[in-house]
Design a protein around this motif. Structure first.
Motif, short mmCIF file in Angstrom:
data_model
loop_
_atom_site.label_atom_id
_atom_site.label_comp_id
_atom_site.label_asym_id
_atom_site.label_seq_id
_atom_site.Cartn_x
_atom_site.Cartn_y
_atom_site.Cartn_z
N THR A 26 0.84 -1.19 0.00
CA THR A 26 0.00 0.00 0.00
C THR A 26 0.88 1.24 0.00
O THR A 26 1.74 1.40 0.87
CB THR A 26 -0.92 0.03 1.23
OG1 THR A 26 -1.73 -1.15 1.25
CG2 THR A 26 -1.83 1.25 1.19
N LEU A 27 0.66 2.09 -0.99
CA LEU A 27 1.35 3.38 -1.09
C LEU A 27 0.41 4.45 -0.55
O LEU A 27 -0.69 4.64 -1.08
CB LEU A 27 1.73 3.67 -2.54
CG LEU A 27 2.26 5.07 -2.86
CD1 LEU A 27 3.56 5.34 -2.10
CD2 LEU A 27 2.47 5.23 -4.37
N SER A 75 -4.56 6.55 -0.46
CA SER A 75 -4.03 5.21 -0.21
C SER A 75 -4.30 4.32 -1.41
O SER A 75 -5.45 4.16 -1.82
CB SER A 75 -4.68 4.62 1.05
OG SER A 75 -4.22 3.32 1.30
N ILE A 82 7.36 0.74 -7.37
CA ILE A 82 6.89 1.93 -6.65
C ILE A 82 7.71 3.16 -7.04
O ILE A 82 7.16 4.27 -7.18
CB ILE A 82 6.94 1.71 -5.14
CG1 ILE A 82 6.03 0.53 -4.75
CG2 ILE A 82 6.53 2.97 -4.39
CD1 ILE A 82 4.57 0.73 -5.08
N LEU A 102 6.05 6.58 -8.43
CA LEU A 102 6.25 7.90 -7.83
C LEU A 102 6.82 8.89 -8.84
O LEU A 102 6.43 10.06 -8.87
CB LEU A 102 7.19 7.78 -6.63
CG LEU A 102 6.61 7.08 -5.39
CD1 LEU A 102 7.71 6.78 -4.38
CD2 LEU A 102 5.52 7.94 -4.75
N PHE A 140 5.22 10.38 1.63
CA PHE A 140 4.56 9.09 1.45
C PHE A 140 5.16 8.05 2.39
O PHE A 140 6.23 8.23 2.97
CB PHE A 140 4.69 8.62 0.00
CG PHE A 140 6.07 8.17 -0.39
CD1 PHE A 140 6.44 6.83 -0.27
CD2 PHE A 140 7.02 9.07 -0.86
CE1 PHE A 140 7.71 6.40 -0.60
CE2 PHE A 140 8.30 8.65 -1.20
CZ PHE A 140 8.64 7.31 -1.08
N LEU A 181 5.07 3.43 2.84
CA LEU A 181 4.67 2.14 2.28
C LEU A 181 4.29 1.19 3.41
O LEU A 181 4.93 1.18 4.46
CB LEU A 181 5.80 1.52 1.45
CG LEU A 181 6.26 2.31 0.23
CD1 LEU A 181 7.47 1.64 -0.41
CD2 LEU A 181 5.13 2.44 -0.79
#
Length: 305
Positions: free
Chosen positions: A5-6, A63, A72, A76, A91, A93
């Motif tokens: 989950t970012l 989220s 990721i 980004l 952010f 993770l």
């Protein structure tokens, strides 16, 4: 199997843009929520019933759930045209492991004791006190599992103050928990009103599960319909409304009409700092009192003049 989950902090101007961009980057799901949720800094958002809320939280979190092999860093980097450069994005993770989600969900909901005689019991638990008044209720799509302070405040008032044979209106009935409690505590008749069809469905299912027959439901997107459909002789001895402060203020004239003279209004969903404004909105019809308080939420009650 696991997922990642970012979670990105965003202001109101960027949150929805980031949400759309993350979906385009392959996110399995995205949600936007208040970064200060469940704290004293939580920002309440309100809209007209039946209409989407056009506001968004000033300090939000976006989220996004990705497969564990998602790149990721590249995601980004691709967000640089949306908000700040990726190196400055705030952010974090979080890894989400494969679990027995049903068992995990159930483990979060144990029986809740409201008073010496009143319990809320999920269907997968045995009642701790079979001789008590047990509300059999599972978490679902409608608000009202009994775990939130506002629901517990209303249940506590009903347990201590509801007279046998009373007529009750549960305005914004959600899961039906307050209406079901009122019936089990001795009310002769209860009417549940809600603008959400899922709430009406949940209320009907929960009422059947609790063997509560004397329970009517209204589904309406127009609050005036509730007044039109309820006849003057059906004015309630008690009207309970566990909603939120701003809708309660807007609904004050309607809720007042539903209560008979000398009847009681019970209001919750109100933060401590909102209590005075809500009380003022109802003073022209009711002699208002402040009730109990729990975790920053207050209960307001009043007797109709």
């Amino acid at each position: 199997m696991s997922w990642v989950t970012l979670i990105i902090k965003a202001d109101a101007a960027n949150a929805e843009l980031l949400s759309d961009a993350l979906m385009e980057q392959g996110a399995l799901s995205v949600d936007i929520h208040d970064a200060a949720a469940d704290t004293q800094d939580e920002q309440m958002l309100f809209g007209e019933p039946g209409e989407p809320c056009e506001e968004i939280w000033r300090n939000a979190e976006v989220s996004a759930l990705f497969n564990q092999d998602a790149d990721i860093d590249e995601i980004l980097s691709n967000l640089t045209h949306i908000a700040q450069p990726s190196s400055q994005l705030d952010f974090r993770l979080e890894r989400v492991e494969e679990q027995d989600w049903v068992r995990l969900t159930q483990s979060q909901f144990d029986p809740i004791q409201i008073s010496q005689r009143l319990w809320i019991v999920p269907t997968w638990h045995q009642a701790p006190d079979p001789g008590a008044i047990n509300l059999i209720l599972d978490p679902g799509l409608a608000f009202g599992t009994g775990s939130h302070p506002t629901t517990q405040l209303c249940l506590g008032w009903l347990d201590q103050n509801l007279r046998p044979g009373a007529k009750v209106v549960d305005y914004g009935c959600g899961s039906g928990i307050l209406a079901i409690a009122a019936l089990k505590l001795g009310a002769s008749h209860v009417t549940g009103i809600d603008i959400d069809s899922q709430a009406i469905k949940a209320s009907q299912e929960n009422a059947a599960r609790n063997h509560c027959a004397a329970y009517q439901f209204f589904f309406t997107t127009n609050h005036q319909t509730a007044i039109r459909d309820l006849q003057p002789e059906d004015q309630a001895d008690v009207v309970v409304a566990n909603i939120l402060a701003n809708p309660l203020i807007m609904l004050a004239p309607i809720l007042a009409q539903l209560v008979r003279q000398q009847g009681s209004i019970v209001l919750s969903g109100i933060l401590r700092q909102q209590a005075a404004e809500v009380k003022d909105a109802f003073q022209q019809w009711f002699d208002m009192d402040s009730g109990n308080e729990q975790q920053g939420w207050v209960l307001l009650t009043g007797s109709k003049r």
